[in-house]
Design an enzyme around this catalytic site. Sequence first.
Site, PDB file in Angstrom:
ATOM      1  CG  ASN A   9     -11.405  -3.109   1.442  1.00  0.00           C
ATOM      2  OD1 ASN A   9     -11.126  -4.184   1.976  1.00  0.00           O
ATOM      3  ND2 ASN A   9     -10.910  -1.955   1.851  1.00  0.00           N
ATOM      4  CD1 TRP A  10     -16.241  -7.942   0.515  1.00  0.00           C
ATOM      5  CD2 TRP A  10     -15.948 -10.027   1.288  1.00  0.00           C
ATOM      6  NE1 TRP A  10     -16.934  -8.790  -0.303  1.00  0.00           N
ATOM      7  CE2 TRP A  10     -16.778 -10.083   0.145  1.00  0.00           C
ATOM      8  CE3 TRP A  10     -15.629 -11.228   1.934  1.00  0.00           C
ATOM      9  CZ2 TRP A  10     -17.288 -11.278  -0.356  1.00  0.00           C
ATOM     10  CZ3 TRP A  10     -16.130 -12.423   1.432  1.00  0.00           C
ATOM     11  CH2 TRP A  10     -16.953 -12.437   0.296  1.00  0.00           C
ATOM     12  CE  LYS A  11     -13.010  -0.656   4.370  1.00  0.00           C
ATOM     13  NZ  LYS A  11     -13.157   0.709   4.836  1.00  0.00           N
ATOM     14  CG  HIS A  97      -7.524   0.517   2.986  1.00  0.00           C
ATOM     15  ND1 HIS A  97      -7.939   1.145   4.124  1.00  0.00           N
ATOM     16  CD2 HIS A  97      -8.587   0.527   2.135  1.00  0.00           C
ATOM     17  CE1 HIS A  97      -9.204   1.513   3.981  1.00  0.00           C
ATOM     18  NE2 HIS A  97      -9.620   1.145   2.787  1.00  0.00           N
ATOM     19  CD  GLU A  99     -10.172   0.899   6.896  1.00  0.00           C
ATOM     20  OE1 GLU A  99     -10.100  -0.305   6.628  1.00  0.00           O
ATOM     21  OE2 GLU A  99     -11.154   1.613   6.580  1.00  0.00           O
ATOM     22  CD  GLU A 169     -10.182   3.416  -0.758  1.00  0.00           C
ATOM     23  OE1 GLU A 169     -11.247   2.887  -1.081  1.00  0.00           O
ATOM     24  OE2 GLU A 169      -9.472   3.012   0.180  1.00  0.00           O
ATOM     25  N   GLY A 175     -16.148   5.246   4.843  1.00  0.00           N
ATOM     26  CA  GLY A 175     -17.035   4.753   5.900  1.00  0.00           C
ATOM     27  C   GLY A 175     -17.817   5.859   6.602  1.00  0.00           C
ATOM     28  CB  SER A 215     -19.176   7.061   1.218  1.00  0.00           C
ATOM     29  OG  SER A 215     -18.742   7.035   2.566  1.00  0.00           O
ATOM     30  N   GLY A 236     -16.137  -0.353   0.190  1.00  0.00           N
ATOM     31  CA  GLY A 236     -16.169  -1.043   1.475  1.00  0.00           C
ATOM     32  C   GLY A 236     -17.582  -1.475   1.824  1.00  0.00           C
ATOM     33  N   GLY A 237     -18.250  -0.676   2.643  1.00  0.00           N
ATOM     34  CA  GLY A 237     -19.563  -1.017   3.193  1.00  0.00           C
ATOM     35  C   GLY A 237     -20.553  -1.571   2.174  1.00  0.00           C
TER      36      GLY A 237
END
Length: 253
Positions: A9-11, A97, A99, A169, A175, A215, A236-237
Amino acid sequence: MRQQVAAANWKMNLTITQAEELLNNLLQQSKQLSDHQKVVFAVPFPYLALAQSKVNSHPNYFVAAQNCSEKKSGAYTGETSVEMIHSLGVEYVVLGHSERREYFSESNALLAQKVDMALSYGLTPIFCCGEPLNIREAGTQNSFVEKQLKESLFHLSAEQLAKIVIAYEPIWAIGTGKTATADQAQEMHQHLRAVLAAQYGKETAGIVPILYGGSVKGSNAKEIFSKPDVDGGLVGGASLVAADFTQIIDALK
Ligand code: PGA
């Protein structure tokens, strides 16, 4: 064996040059995946066509949009329809998601409409769920996440549900560097599978991949993915760094 998925997930990150470089890096060193293993890149809308053209020659590598409109088409400035995403050959869409739920007020009811729209074009929703910290601290996470599934997915037929990928999640782990333990992930995934089984039967519940997100890193993926009800991760990250994400792909069962 149930499908095992490593989803990136590059966001809202990377320029087109960086995006292309990352995809090239990952695909150049891409290893042969088993039939049940899949890698999905959820990239920003402007990069969907590029990413799709890159994965085309790599079996079991796919692209996802990070969102879609619940509307079919028309005067909705700034929105992206499922039809558009589908017309690029993209096969997945991340929905719900945390967010999007938090910053764009996406409700369980709205997500039910997006799920329907995605399925009507044959796209696979990667449906995200998960509790905030205060719910975890109160110990009511199971019923909280159960409600998210019920209100967004339980209107589906068993045949439709079998096409969904779920990503659990916990918001407190996204994150933050604070990963749920492998046991906490397993406990929730087992609960969610039981909730699906109660509604749709054991066979259907046994087909649905449930990914863990929050994470996930190269260093912890193997332990988390080794749990029986954890079928990979939504990352993500660590998905923005080729070496880390490669390690995560390697950790798939
Ligand atoms: P993270 O994000 O891996 O950076 O915690 C996961 C996600 O939000 O999907």
